[in-house]
Scaffold this motif. Structure first.
Motif, PDB file in Angstrom:
ATOM      1  N   LYS A  95      -6.898   9.315  -2.047  1.00  0.00           N
ATOM      2  CA  LYS A  95      -8.249   9.425  -2.619  1.00  0.00           C
ATOM      3  C   LYS A  95      -8.323   8.682  -3.953  1.00  0.00           C
ATOM      4  O   LYS A  95      -8.625   9.235  -5.006  1.00  0.00           O
ATOM      5  CB  LYS A  95      -8.625  10.898  -2.802  1.00  0.00           C
ATOM      6  CG  LYS A  95      -8.565  11.717  -1.519  1.00  0.00           C
ATOM      7  CD  LYS A  95      -9.479  11.149  -0.433  1.00  0.00           C
ATOM      8  CE  LYS A  95      -9.554  12.053   0.790  1.00  0.00           C
ATOM      9  NZ  LYS A  95      -8.320  12.025   1.603  1.00  0.00           N
TER      10      LYS A  95
ATOM     11  N   HIS B   6      -9.432   2.992  -3.158  1.00  0.00           N
ATOM     12  CA  HIS B   6      -9.089   1.665  -2.631  1.00  0.00           C
ATOM     13  C   HIS B   6      -8.011   1.742  -1.555  1.00  0.00           C
ATOM     14  O   HIS B   6      -7.201   0.822  -1.406  1.00  0.00           O
ATOM     15  CB  HIS B   6      -8.672   0.709  -3.760  1.00  0.00           C
ATOM     16  CG  HIS B   6      -7.803   1.320  -4.820  1.00  0.00           C
ATOM     17  ND1 HIS B   6      -6.438   1.367  -4.746  1.00  0.00           N
ATOM     18  CD2 HIS B   6      -8.132   1.922  -5.985  1.00  0.00           C
ATOM     19  CE1 HIS B   6      -5.946   1.950  -5.826  1.00  0.00           C
ATOM     20  NE2 HIS B   6      -6.952   2.304  -6.600  1.00  0.00           N
ATOM     21  N   GLU B   7      -7.997   2.836  -0.801  1.00  0.00           N
ATOM     22  CA  GLU B   7      -7.182   2.973   0.413  1.00  0.00           C
ATOM     23  C   GLU B   7      -5.698   2.734   0.175  1.00  0.00           C
ATOM     24  O   GLU B   7      -4.988   2.222   1.028  1.00  0.00           O
ATOM     25  CB  GLU B   7      -7.703   2.037   1.509  1.00  0.00           C
ATOM     26  CG  GLU B   7      -9.135   2.338   1.935  1.00  0.00           C
ATOM     27  CD  GLU B   7      -9.619   1.468   3.075  1.00  0.00           C
ATOM     28  OE1 GLU B   7      -8.928   0.473   3.398  1.00  0.00           O
ATOM     29  OE2 GLU B   7     -10.673   1.792   3.657  1.00  0.00           O
TER      30      GLU B   7
ATOM     31  N   TRP C 102      -6.275   8.051   3.881  1.00  0.00           N
ATOM     32  CA  TRP C 102      -5.982   7.176   2.741  1.00  0.00           C
ATOM     33  C   TRP C 102      -5.908   8.014   1.463  1.00  0.00           C
ATOM     34  O   TRP C 102      -6.610   9.024   1.332  1.00  0.00           O
ATOM     35  CB  TRP C 102      -7.074   6.132   2.548  1.00  0.00           C
ATOM     36  CG  TRP C 102      -7.311   5.142   3.632  1.00  0.00           C
ATOM     37  CD1 TRP C 102      -8.503   4.847   4.217  1.00  0.00           C
ATOM     38  CD2 TRP C 102      -6.352   4.274   4.255  1.00  0.00           C
ATOM     39  NE1 TRP C 102      -8.341   3.870   5.174  1.00  0.00           N
ATOM     40  CE2 TRP C 102      -7.037   3.498   5.216  1.00  0.00           C
ATOM     41  CE3 TRP C 102      -4.981   4.097   4.106  1.00  0.00           C
ATOM     42  CZ2 TRP C 102      -6.398   2.556   6.008  1.00  0.00           C
ATOM     43  CZ3 TRP C 102      -4.341   3.151   4.898  1.00  0.00           C
ATOM     44  CH2 TRP C 102      -5.044   2.388   5.834  1.00  0.00           C
TER      45      TRP C 102
ATOM     46  N   LYS D  97       0.844  -1.192   0.000  1.00  0.00           N
ATOM     47  CA  LYS D  97       0.000   0.000   0.000  1.00  0.00           C
ATOM     48  C   LYS D  97       0.887   1.253   0.000  1.00  0.00           C
ATOM     49  O   LYS D  97       2.109   1.155   0.116  1.00  0.00           O
ATOM     50  CB  LYS D  97      -0.917   0.007   1.226  1.00  0.00           C
ATOM     51  CG  LYS D  97      -1.787  -1.239   1.360  1.00  0.00           C
ATOM     52  CD  LYS D  97      -2.652  -1.223   2.609  1.00  0.00           C
ATOM     53  CE  LYS D  97      -3.770  -0.220   2.525  1.00  0.00           C
ATOM     54  NZ  LYS D  97      -4.712  -0.349   3.670  1.00  0.00           N
TER      55      LYS D  97
ATOM     56  N   GLY E  65      -7.344   6.194   8.589  1.00  0.00           N
ATOM     57  CA  GLY E  65      -8.671   6.142   7.981  1.00  0.00           C
ATOM     58  C   GLY E  65      -9.084   7.445   7.339  1.00  0.00           C
ATOM     59  O   GLY E  65      -9.836   7.466   6.364  1.00  0.00           O
TER      60      GLY E  65
ATOM     61  N   THR F  44      -2.443  10.325  -7.254  1.00  0.00           N
ATOM     62  CA  THR F  44      -2.626   8.930  -6.848  1.00  0.00           C
ATOM     63  C   THR F  44      -1.813   8.004  -7.748  1.00  0.00           C
ATOM     64  O   THR F  44      -1.454   8.353  -8.878  1.00  0.00           O
ATOM     65  CB  THR F  44      -4.105   8.526  -6.885  1.00  0.00           C
ATOM     66  OG1 THR F  44      -4.607   8.715  -8.219  1.00  0.00           O
ATOM     67  CG2 THR F  44      -4.918   9.364  -5.905  1.00  0.00           C
TER      68      THR F  44
ATOM     69  N   CYS G  35       0.088  11.452   8.115  1.00  0.00           N
ATOM     70  CA  CYS G  35      -0.974  10.590   7.579  1.00  0.00           C
ATOM     71  C   CYS G  35      -1.220   9.380   8.468  1.00  0.00           C
ATOM     72  O   CYS G  35      -2.358   8.930   8.630  1.00  0.00           O
ATOM     73  CB  CYS G  35      -0.605  10.109   6.171  1.00  0.00           C
ATOM     74  SG  CYS G  35      -0.742  11.358   4.883  1.00  0.00           S
TER      75      CYS G  35
ATOM     76  N   TYR H 152      -8.663  -5.031  -5.757  1.00  0.00           N
ATOM     77  CA  TYR H 152      -9.170  -3.848  -5.075  1.00  0.00           C
ATOM     78  C   TYR H 152     -10.205  -3.154  -5.954  1.00  0.00           C
ATOM     79  O   TYR H 152     -10.288  -3.396  -7.166  1.00  0.00           O
ATOM     80  CB  TYR H 152      -8.036  -2.884  -4.733  1.00  0.00           C
ATOM     81  CG  TYR H 152      -7.166  -2.487  -5.905  1.00  0.00           C
ATOM     82  CD1 TYR H 152      -7.592  -1.529  -6.827  1.00  0.00           C
ATOM     83  CD2 TYR H 152      -5.901  -3.050  -6.089  1.00  0.00           C
ATOM     84  CE1 TYR H 152      -6.802  -1.155  -7.900  1.00  0.00           C
ATOM     85  CE2 TYR H 152      -5.101  -2.683  -7.154  1.00  0.00           C
ATOM     86  CZ  TYR H 152      -5.554  -1.732  -8.058  1.00  0.00           C
ATOM     87  OH  TYR H 152      -4.771  -1.369  -9.119  1.00  0.00           O
TER      88      TYR H 152
END
Length: 531
Positions: free
Chosen positions: A287, A290-291, A285, A264, A282, A355, A277, A469
């Protein structure tokens, strides 16, 4: 990273009498192999060249870096053998690559200890860095030995030529000296920012933490602080880098449940923002919907390196054992795959909002350069020909001719509505009662997820813990899909927004299919190539 040891009793059962063996057809010159669709009990190559695996042993925890002197990527890794000694295991080996598709083994780089009571009797994950100030390569690594006062200690070795390495036995970092864990203190990773080197270490202080040390010369390190990991989850193999305007923290959630154990990332506009962060994961994560998950649970210990133009992530795809050939694909009776496997490389894709996703490696794509004939061997609800087909109705499928050992499958799917469901089956035949499918599943009208199914009359259906995911349904319902395999290691990419890695045994010399599950789908530009 601490090795998770799993003991299995392997009982290989006989295949059904209808299955082909390796010797089938050899004595029958009139039998046309290309026209058959029965299951073939294929064997694997001893070593893999695209998703690298040595001929003996397997790859654990990669430690990639870009070597400016040699102008190549070097991926150090923990070499895993079937007969590891109890305390002295996991020497560091290295492979070199220019492109993430072709590897040269450089053999053993750093050996294990010679004594059961030596601090680095067993070697654990770390990193390699070239220091231009003194012209030395540095390996910072984990010395692991439960016989010692500190089970895990960060240690180092240096070299001027990446050939002869000298352990610095007078230096170490011990978690207990900084009110941190003496048992979980591992996986050091270095990055540089404005002339200051930062070392991040996975550890605990009650709950899991990351520790940060800083240095100006890569020799003398000062403890800065510790900060949270993800709640109560031990996070391993940290990796920090800046890409464009964003900072990223890549990590692997350790073996805990069937939904964790994934690679991740977190993202922020500064390194200090990254650390913040983790104070409330929670709420922080990425944006991306899928975290921050980058792949399935068949990719672990992912870390990155960049040549200044492209950044790649290397992780390992685990090997599996089970009670028979089929069950190796789903770990019957076990929730976890084995530790170590094959080295998988993905390209980091940075989207306009910062992302990340994983995408195909250009050199891997170019490597599969021998076009193959594609033939429909069996079908239900299929119209079309020559790589362009329409599949209509529930259970529609097109079964295609046998694959080779290394295959690239590429095609485009357009669904007729927002809820159409389709999949790609491998190791499928006309006589076996089980086969394995990667299903692009509509979780709802606007989101998709890759599920892994054991289909067929004797299949178990959905296999827990190896799904992908969530990713957004393409607005035009068009899915551009590329699948690569090297022996049993499979990677699938969809529209640069989804990466799915999997281990599926038996792909070589067996048929495969594209399936529809209600509604209808249109397939276009279907090609298969090999090397």
């Amino acid at each position: 990273m601490k090795k998770m040891i799993y003991l299995f009793t392997i009982a290989l059962s006989a295949l059904a009498v209808t299955a082909c063996s390796e010797d089938t057809y050899k004595g029958d010159p009139e039998k046309n192999w290309a026209e058959t669709t029965e299951f073939f009990n294929s064997t694997e190559e001893a070593g893999y060249s695209t998703y690298y695996k040595p001929s003996l042993g397997r790859v654990g925890d990669p430690m990639p870096f870009y070597d400016e002197k040699a102008n190549d990527f070097k991926i150090l890794y923990l070499q895993d053998f079937d007969n590891n000694k109890l305390f002295c295991y996991h020497p560091i080996w290295t492979v070199a690559t220019k492109d993430g598709a072709n590897y040269q083994s450089l053999g053993e780089t750093l050996s294990v200890g010679t004594s059961d009571y030596q601090q680095d009797a067993a070697l654990g994950t770390g990193c390699c860095y070239y220091n231009k100030l003194d012209g030395l390569y540095y390996i910072y690594y984990t010395g692991h030995n439960p016989n010692c006062e500190n089970t895990e200690v960060v240690m180092r070795a240096t070299s001027s030529d990446f050939k002869t390495w000298t352990r610095d036995n007078a230096w170490s970092l011990k978690g207990a000296d900084f009110d941190l864990s003496s048992q979980d203190f591992r996986d050091p990773q270095i990055f540089e920012d404005n002339g200051t080197y930062h070392m991040i270490i996975a550890t605990r202080k009650g709950d899991p933490k990351f520790a940060e040390f800083t240095s100006t010369d890569m020799k003398n390190w000062t403890f800065n602080s510790s900060f949270n990991a993800i709640w109560d989850r031990m996070c391993e193999c940290p990796d920090v880098f800046k890409m464009g305007d964003w900072w990223y923290f890549v990590y692997s959630e350790a073996y805990q449940t069937t939904w964790s154990r994934k690679v991740k990332y977190m993202m922020a506009k500064s390194f200090e923002g990254l650390k913040a962060c983790f104070s409330d994961p929670g709420a922080n994560w990425p944006k991306d919907g899928h975290e921050g998950v980058l792949d399935s649970r068949a990719l672990y210990a992912g870390k990155t390196a960049s040549n200044g133009t492209d950044r790649y992530l290397w992780g390992w795809c685990p090997y599996r054992t089970g009670v028979n050939v089929w069950d190796k694909n789903i770990n019957v009776g076990e929730k976890e795959p084995n530790w170590s496997g094959a080295l998988v490389c993905h390209k980091i894709i940075q989207h306009s909002d910062g992302t990340l996703t994983l995408g195909k490696v250009d050199a891997i794509d170019a490597k599969y350069n021998k076009p193959q004939t594609v033939s429909v061997m069996a079908e239900k609800g299929v119209n079309g020909s020559n790589g362009n087909y329409t599949l209509s109705g529930d259970s529609a499928y097109a079964l295609f001719n046998r694959l080779g050992t290394h295959n690239k499958i590429s095609f485009t799917v357009k669904t007729s509505n927002n809820l159409d469901k389709f999949g790609i089956s491998l190791v499928r035949s006309t006589d076996e009662k089980k086969y394995y499918t990667m299903v692009i599943n509509p979780e709802d009208e606007n989101n998709r997820k890759v599920n892994f199914l054991e289909e067929g009359t004797d299949g178990k259906g959905f296999i827990e813990g190896i799904d992908g995911y969530l990713f957004a349904r393409p607005a035009d319902n068009v899915y551009n899909i590329t699948i690569y395999n090297d022996n049993s290691v499979v990677t699938m990419y969809i529209n640069d927004v989804c990466s799915y890695t999997q281990r599926i045994y038996g792909i070589p010399k067996n048929c495969w299919s594209i399936n529809n599950y209600g509604g209808n789908i249109t397939i276009s530009n279907l090609t298969v190539s090999q090397y």
